[in-house]
Structures are given as C-alpha cells and as structure tokens.
Design a protein around this motif. Structure first.
Motif, PDB file in Angstrom:
ATOM      1  N   MET A  60       0.668  -1.743  -0.031  1.00 50.69           N
ATOM      2  CA  MET A  60       0.240   0.010   0.242  1.00 50.69           C
ATOM      3  C   MET A  60       1.339   0.807   0.174  1.00 50.69           C
ATOM      4  SD  MET A  60      -3.390  -0.878   2.504  1.00 50.69           S
ATOM      5  CE  MET A  60      -4.613   0.553   1.937  1.00 50.69           C
ATOM      6  N   VAL A  61       2.058   1.377   0.808  1.00 49.67           N
ATOM      7  CA  VAL A  61       2.751   2.417   1.091  1.00 49.67           C
ATOM      8  C   VAL A  61       3.176   2.686  -0.083  1.00 49.67           C
ATOM      9  CG1 VAL A  61       3.627   2.371   3.233  1.00 49.67           C
ATOM     10  CG2 VAL A  61       4.638   1.151   1.854  1.00 49.67           C
ATOM     11  N   GLY A  62       3.823   1.643  -1.305  1.00 48.08           N
ATOM     12  CA  GLY A  62       4.441   1.939  -2.422  1.00 48.08           C
ATOM     13  C   GLY A  62       6.119   1.340  -2.059  1.00 48.08           C
ATOM     14  N   ASN A  65       9.288   4.547  -1.052  1.00 52.80           N
ATOM     15  CA  ASN A  65       8.631   5.749  -0.685  1.00 52.80           C
ATOM     16  C   ASN A  65       9.688   6.580   0.281  1.00 52.80           C
ATOM     17  OD1 ASN A  65       7.034   5.608  -3.605  1.00 52.80           O
ATOM     18  ND2 ASN A  65       5.369   4.984  -2.435  1.00 52.80           N
ATOM     19  N   TYR A 146       0.541   9.535  -7.871  1.00 55.07           N
ATOM     20  CA  TYR A 146       0.147   9.499  -6.388  1.00 55.07           C
ATOM     21  C   TYR A 146      -0.489   8.286  -6.970  1.00 55.07           C
ATOM     22  CZ  TYR A 146      -2.756   9.686  -2.559  1.00 55.07           C
ATOM     23  OH  TYR A 146      -3.283   9.098  -1.247  1.00 55.07           O
ATOM     24  N   PHE A 150       2.361   4.278  -5.246  1.00 57.03           N
ATOM     25  CA  PHE A 150       0.073   3.275  -3.637  1.00 57.03           C
ATOM     26  C   PHE A 150      -0.193   2.364  -4.688  1.00 57.03           C
ATOM     27  CE2 PHE A 150       0.963   8.077  -1.897  1.00 57.03           C
ATOM     28  CZ  PHE A 150       1.422   7.366  -0.423  1.00 57.03           C
ATOM     29  N   ASN A 151       0.559   2.068  -6.072  1.00 57.21           N
ATOM     30  CA  ASN A 151      -0.529   0.702  -6.747  1.00 57.21           C
ATOM     31  C   ASN A 151      -2.009   1.094  -6.392  1.00 57.21           C
ATOM     32  OD1 ASN A 151       2.169  -0.544  -6.963  1.00 57.21           O
ATOM     33  ND2 ASN A 151       2.229  -0.444  -4.026  1.00 57.21           N
ATOM     34  N   GLY A 220       1.718   7.224   5.553  1.00 62.00           N
ATOM     35  CA  GLY A 220       1.433   7.714   3.995  1.00 62.00           C
ATOM     36  C   GLY A 220       0.380   6.801   3.438  1.00 62.00           C
ATOM     37  N   ILE A 221      -0.307   5.726   4.135  1.00 58.68           N
ATOM     38  CA  ILE A 221      -0.999   5.205   4.010  1.00 58.68           C
ATOM     39  C   ILE A 221      -2.658   5.689   4.290  1.00 58.68           C
ATOM     40  CG2 ILE A 221      -2.314   2.898   4.489  1.00 58.68           C
ATOM     41  CD1 ILE A 221       1.439   1.739   5.337  1.00 58.68           C
ATOM     42  N   THR A 224      -8.759   5.131   0.254  1.00 53.35           N
ATOM     43  CA  THR A 224      -9.000   5.918  -0.909  1.00 53.35           C
ATOM     44  C   THR A 224     -10.962   5.465  -0.851  1.00 53.35           C
ATOM     45  OG1 THR A 224      -8.813   3.699  -2.217  1.00 53.35           O
ATOM     46  CG2 THR A 224      -6.840   4.855  -1.866  1.00 53.35           C
ATOM     47  N   ILE A 275       4.920  12.754  -2.005  1.00 49.08           N
ATOM     48  CA  ILE A 275       5.708  11.611  -1.646  1.00 49.08           C
ATOM     49  C   ILE A 275       6.352  11.685  -3.272  1.00 49.08           C
ATOM     50  CG2 ILE A 275       5.017   9.320  -1.655  1.00 49.08           C
ATOM     51  CD1 ILE A 275       2.976  10.708   0.128  1.00 49.08           C
ATOM     52  N   GLN A 277       9.430   8.599  -4.451  1.00 47.44           N
ATOM     53  CA  GLN A 277       9.574   7.592  -5.024  1.00 47.44           C
ATOM     54  C   GLN A 277      10.888   7.563  -5.775  1.00 47.44           C
ATOM     55  OE1 GLN A 277       8.161   4.807  -8.219  1.00 47.44           O
ATOM     56  NE2 GLN A 277       6.895   3.891  -6.823  1.00 47.44           N
TER      57      GLN A 277
END
Length: 449
Positions: A60-62, A65, A146, A150-151, A220-221, A224, A275, A277
């Motif tokens: 979830m956080v990617g 990141n 974004y 965060f996939n 960052g989670i 959504t 955010i 990456q």
C-alpha cells in the motif's frame, strides 16, 4: 504388508483395547500433545497474519517511497523568540519559511537524479452533494503519479490528462464509497458532483482497496474509498491555498486567540505531504538525506518538515515480528516436547502397573517384539489422536483470536503438517523406551508380581 498385519495386528488391537480400558489416563496423556499442537498452529497463524499485514502495508505504501510531511507548531510557540529591541522598536530576527509548497516538490523531482516520481498531496475536508444527498469526504489534491506511487488501480474511467492538471480543470477521480452513495449502479464517469461550491466532473473511479486499521497515516497509508481526488492545482486555485494568508483570516485568528486565550496549531503549509519514489532501494537512505538538506536550505534552516521512509520502517517491524514469531514457535515446540515427556512418563508408569499382564502375554507365547508393538502402538495412537484434536483446537483458537481480538491470523498447511508430524514423531520416540522396558521384563518375575 499383509503378513505384517496378520503378525502384529493382534498386538495393535490389544493396545487399542488398553487405551479404551483407561480412557481418563489416555486423555490426560494426550493433553500435552493436544495443547502443544494447538499452540504451534495458533502461534504460527498469528505470525503469518502479522507478516501478511506487513506485506500488505508495504504494497500500500508503494516500493521505495519517501514521505515528506510538515511539522506544525502553535502560532505563538516561537512568538517573540530571537526578537531584538533597537531604539524602542522591536525588530524580529526570526527566520521565515513558507512550509511545504509545490515548488519544493518540483525542485526535488528536477534536481535529484535518483528520484523517479514525485506527487504533492493536499487534503481538505468537504461535503459532497448530489441530488439532495450529502456526505463528508476528504478532498485530496494530487498528480497522476500518486496512483502509481501507491499502486492504486482504477475500476473505471481514466486518470487526469496533462491539460487538466496544468490548467486546473474541475475534474475528479472518486473512491468506491462515493460511487456507491451518489451513483449507485450508474456509471459515474462523465457525470458531475458538487464539492463545496465547485462542480467537479468525474473522469475515473478508484478500485476498492482493503484497508487495515493499524496502517498508519504517518506512513502515507490511508483508505481511498471515501476520497475525491482532484489535480493539485485545481485544489489550490478553485478551493483553498493555505500559502496565501488574507487579512480577514489574520483578524479572525487574532480574535479567536484573544477570546479563548489559547492557541491552536494551524497548518499553513501549501501541501500536506510530498511523496517521493526512488529508483533503487539502496538509494533510499542517501536520497532521504539529500532531500532533508535541500529542504533545509530552501526553508531557511528551519526544521518545519519531517522525512520518513515507510518501507524501511515496515521492514524493521517485519524483522522484529519475525524474531517474535520464532520465539512463539520455540515456546510452542517446547510444549510439544513436554507433551512427549508426559507420554513417556505415563507409559513408564503404565508398564509398572501392567507387569502381570505383560508376564501373562509372554507366558502364552508373545515375543519381545509383540510387547514392543503393543506399547508403541498405544503411545502412537494417543499422540496421533492428540495431534488431530490439537489441529481442530488450533484452528478454532485462531478463528477465536481473529473474532475477539481483531488480530489477523492465517493458518498455513505447513504449520498443520509440521505440528501433526512432530506429534507422531514424539509418540513414537517417547513411546519406544517404555515399550522396550516392557519387553525386557522377565516372564517368571512378572507372573509373581
């Protein structure tokens, strides 16, 4: 195989009859195995659940990141600090920082070569309105990066176009709950929804995501499903720009402080997060340090921001939980060992109690192998039965833990096979010594006992 069954089948049947003849003793003998197997399964289920939760959070956080968030202080926390008086006039020497801005995000993306993607995040609470329905929502200003950071996948529609982002078009991508509340079974793409005083055209719908309550917003989670995403510039230009301080807002804030005598922490940063990456995992720490130094220079040496690396924090949690899981597994394994020792002790006591029975069997032609098979079959059957009951109890305990304590548990076939296999090995291993001792009894002395 048939010859073996014919040869030793009677010995096994005799062992089973002895178990049923001493039901209470047999059950108490099996308790150690039952609780040991149940402990192994339930403890490993908790460990597997914890590992899966960490993996879900990392997803979830990617990957790779870095989260930059503002540090918010009270309005007058440093009021009057570093002030000098010259000629009766008070001169402020405090350093000033605008906080996190879109310019910071742009500078990070353009200057640092190890950075792959950057997305600003601006959050406000609004009410979404459509056809008489109203729902509190979180309005979030972002860029298309974004969704990739965060996939986040879309179940319908598309992402923002470059023109919509640059020219601050009133468009939005909505969460799954927003779609269900306002559009029900209809396709919301192309339709409009009012947020605050602005009508927004829906261009996409976010796919529903399972959100873990323990997932920290600090990493960052966040869910959504109840969010409405708009381009960052749209939120700044059409809704609110915190970086612009108006005279009426200053007067209202001063009146509020004067009336209640207390100061409230206010977020005057244009952005709530940035955010970032990084291209390679090994560059995470170095890139975070470069970002910290860059922002420090841009913010006049004021630490009004915080740089965190969610993936490294989560991996550290994972290492800690792995150690904890090993400890739990060892403790559960020890309980199985104790159960095996209990089987051995009770079987040894049983040998002493049944010396006359052993003598009678030997007198009518039973060999030492027959005696060993009889007592070994007793211990094996007890341990196997205890293992089966322990598996059922372990699965039930795992479900109870999930329901009562809201802790995710995952029962793996590996833990079931291992615990059951160990219970069988324990029964055979710890049952052999009493069986061997029984077979070595002198028939004459046994009959006199």
């Amino acid at each position: 195989m048939r010859a073996l069954i014919q040869r030793y089948g009677h010995d096994i049947v005799t062992g089973v009859e002895a178990i049923f003849a001493n039901k209470v003793k047999s059950f108490l003998t099996a308790l150690g195995i039952i609780f040991g197997v149940a402990a192994v399964i339930s403890m490993l289920a908790i460990g597997n659940g914890a590992q899966q939760e960490i993996l879900d959070q990392i997803k979830m956080v990617g990957v790779n990141n870095i989260v930059i968030s503002p540090v918010i202080h009270s309005v007058d926390e440093n009021e009057g600090a570093n002030d000098d008086t010259e000629g009766g006039v008070q001169i402020s020497t405090k350093k000033f920082s605008k906080g996190l801005t879109l310019l910071d995000a742009t500078a990070i993306e353009e200057i640092i070569p190890t950075v792959e993607k950057v997305s600003p995040v601006i959050s406000f609470n609004y009410s979404a309105i459509l056809d008489g329905k109203s729902k509190p929502v979180e309005l979030e200003g972002i860029t298309n990066n974004y969704f990739h950071l965060f996939n986040i996948a879309l179940q319908g529609g598309k992402e923002f176009t470059d023109e919509q982002i640059e020219k601050a078009f009133p468009v939005c991508v909505i969460g799954d709950n927003i779609k269900n509340v306002f559009f029900n079974q209809e396709d919301p793409v192309g339709k409009y929804i009012k947020c605050g005083e602005v009508w927004l055209q829906v261009v996409g719908v976010v796919e529903r995501r399972d959100f873990t309550a323990s997932a920290s917003d600090e990493l960052g989670i966040s869910s959504t499903d109840n969010k409405i995403f708009v381009p960052a510039k749209t939120l700044i230009m059409r809704f609110k720009n915190r970086a612009l301080v108006r005279a009426d807002e200053v007067e209202e804030a001063a009146a509020a402080r004067g009336s209640n005598g207390s100061n409230k922490d206010e977020n005057l940063n244009q952005l709530d997060k940035i955010i970032v990456q990084v291209t390679e995992t090994e560059d995470l720490a170095a890139t975070a340090e470069i970002i910290r130094r860059m922002l420090l220079r841009r913010h006049n040496d004021l630490y009004d921001f915080e740089v965190t690396i969610p993936e490294l924090l989560l991996k550290q949690q994972q290492r800690t939980k792995n150690i904890f899981n090993i400890v739990l597994g060892v403790i559960a394994g020890i309980s199985l060992l104790v159960g095996g020792i209990g089987i051995m002790n009770i079987m040894l006591a049983s040998v002493m109690e049944r010396i006359r029975e052993i003598g009678v069997r030997q007198a009518i032609g039973a060999s030492r192998t027959d005696i060993i098979v009889q007592f070994l079959s007793e211990s094996t059957i007890i341990s196997v039965t205890g293992g089966i009951i322990g598996i059922i109890l372990g699965v039930a305990l795992s479900k109870i833990i999930t329901v009562i304590f809201d802790i995710q548990t995952i029962i793996s076939a590996f833990s079931v096979v291992i615990s059951f296999g160990v219970s069988v090995i324990v029964g055979v291993t710890f049952g052999y010594l009493p069986a061997k001792k029984a077979s070595e009894q002198d028939p004459v002395n046994s009959l006199r006992y």
